[in-house]
Design a protein around this motif. Structure first.
Motif, mmCIF file in Angstrom:
data_model
loop_
_atom_site.group_PDB
_atom_site.id
_atom_site.type_symbol
_atom_site.label_atom_id
_atom_site.label_comp_id
_atom_site.label_asym_id
_atom_site.label_seq_id
_atom_site.Cartn_x
_atom_site.Cartn_y
_atom_site.Cartn_z
ATOM 1 N N SER A 1 -2.597 5.182 49.458
ATOM 2 C CA SER A 1 -1.788 4.283 50.390
ATOM 3 C C SER A 1 -1.560 6.128 51.387
ATOM 4 N N THR B 1 -4.284 0.000 49.717
ATOM 5 C CA THR B 1 -3.111 -0.958 49.950
ATOM 6 C C THR B 1 -2.227 -0.173 51.545
ATOM 7 N N ASN C 1 -5.300 8.395 41.637
ATOM 8 C CA ASN C 1 -3.970 8.023 42.686
ATOM 9 C C ASN C 1 -3.660 8.738 43.610
ATOM 10 N N PHE D 1 5.906 3.876 42.807
ATOM 11 C CA PHE D 1 4.886 4.573 43.072
ATOM 12 C C PHE D 1 4.034 6.086 41.821
ATOM 13 N N HIS E 1 -6.985 4.633 43.715
ATOM 14 C CA HIS E 1 -6.185 3.710 45.104
ATOM 15 C C HIS E 1 -5.639 5.333 45.637
ATOM 16 N N TYR F 1 6.269 -4.199 49.944
ATOM 17 C CA TYR F 1 4.793 -3.546 49.623
ATOM 18 C C TYR F 1 4.636 -2.782 48.287
ATOM 19 N N LEU G 1 -0.164 -5.798 52.356
ATOM 20 C CA LEU G 1 0.433 -6.516 50.835
ATOM 21 C C LEU G 1 2.060 -7.065 51.962
ATOM 22 N N ARG H 1 1.359 -1.323 54.332
ATOM 23 C CA ARG H 1 2.269 -1.456 54.261
ATOM 24 C C ARG H 1 2.303 -2.484 56.370
ATOM 25 N N THR I 1 1.897 -3.189 45.334
ATOM 26 C CA THR I 1 0.607 -2.182 44.423
ATOM 27 C C THR I 1 1.227 -2.178 43.429
#
Length: 237
Positions: A42, A77, A135, A148, A40, A119, A112, A79, A123
């Motif tokens: 972000s 992911t 991550n 997160f 993942h 968001y 998202l 925002r 997530t």
């Protein structure tokens, strides 16, 4: 300007030291590959004009290429819808450069919500369902940083984070395995990408900081040696 021009011309510029978190990224992707679980990524809540988002793009390109080479699923992911569109192109191009365009899955690049906690909630739901083994969070983060990090820890992921928002760094340091502190994300992005503008800018800024520090020290010494000066008089006594 001088260092950017030297970097563009392929001339020698001071080298950038490697940061520990960079090696951890490759290790985390390798672990996810071995476990058959996704990675993942972000970029946080920053817009397309945020410097931290530019740094995140260099990391995203590197992560996407590694995932493409290992045939590891990458979930991104987002925002901001503009950042999402750019991320799509970066990941698609990275898979193409890695020679694995057929592995690119646009459904895994997800917008998202433009609401901060919507968001964050989306997530966290992905963490719960997909169980990523790595991550990676690089960009500008706000209060969702700890959410997160905790969700990633619960899923058992190796976590690498970095942000220029100093108010969120303590949460990343506490909850993540590796954390890039402040300006380190810019140094690391230049190191990864080898982009002449990034490398030249970074080296030029550091040389400027060193020069300013030297001038301050010399000025302090000269000021205290100048008579009359209260500190000089006190020391003479």
């Amino acid at each position: 300007y001088t260092m950017i021009q030297r970097a563009r011309a392929g001339l020698a510029v001071p080298s950038i030291r490697k940061i520990a978190g960079l090696e951890a990224i490759d290790e985390a992707i390798g672990r996810a590959t071995e476990m058959g679980r996704p990675v993942h990524f972000s970029p946080g809540l920053g817009s397309v004009s945020a410097p931290a988002t530019f740094a995140a793009w260099a990391f995203l390109s590197h992560v996407a290429k590694q995932c493409a080479q290992y045939d590891t699923r990458l979930i991104n992911t987002n925002r901001n819808y503009l950042v999402h569109s750019i991320n799509e192109e970066i990941i698609k191009q990275s898979y193409l450069e890695a020679g694995r365009p057929e592995s690119y899955n646009p459904d895994d690049i997800r917008w998202l919500s433009d609401s901060q906690f919507a968001y964050a909630t989306g997530t966290i739901g992905i963490f719960e369902r997909e169980k990523p083994a790595a991550n990676i969070m690089i960009g500008y983060f706000y209060a969702e940083s700890l959410l997160f990090s905790e969700a990633g820890a619960i899923s058992g992921a190796i976590q690498i984070a970095g942000t220029t928002n100093t108010t969120q760094l303590p949460f990343f340091i506490t909850a993540c395995d590796y954390t890039l502190l402040g300006d380190e994300i810019f140094a690391a992005s230049a190191y990864i990408s080898k982009e002449p503008v990034l490398v030249g800018s970074l080296v030029g800024q550091d040389l400027t900081k060193i020069s300013i520090l030297v001038v301050i020290v010399l000025g302090l010494i000269l000021q205290n040696l100048t008579d009359p000066n209260p500190l000089t008089k006190l020391l003479n006594k």
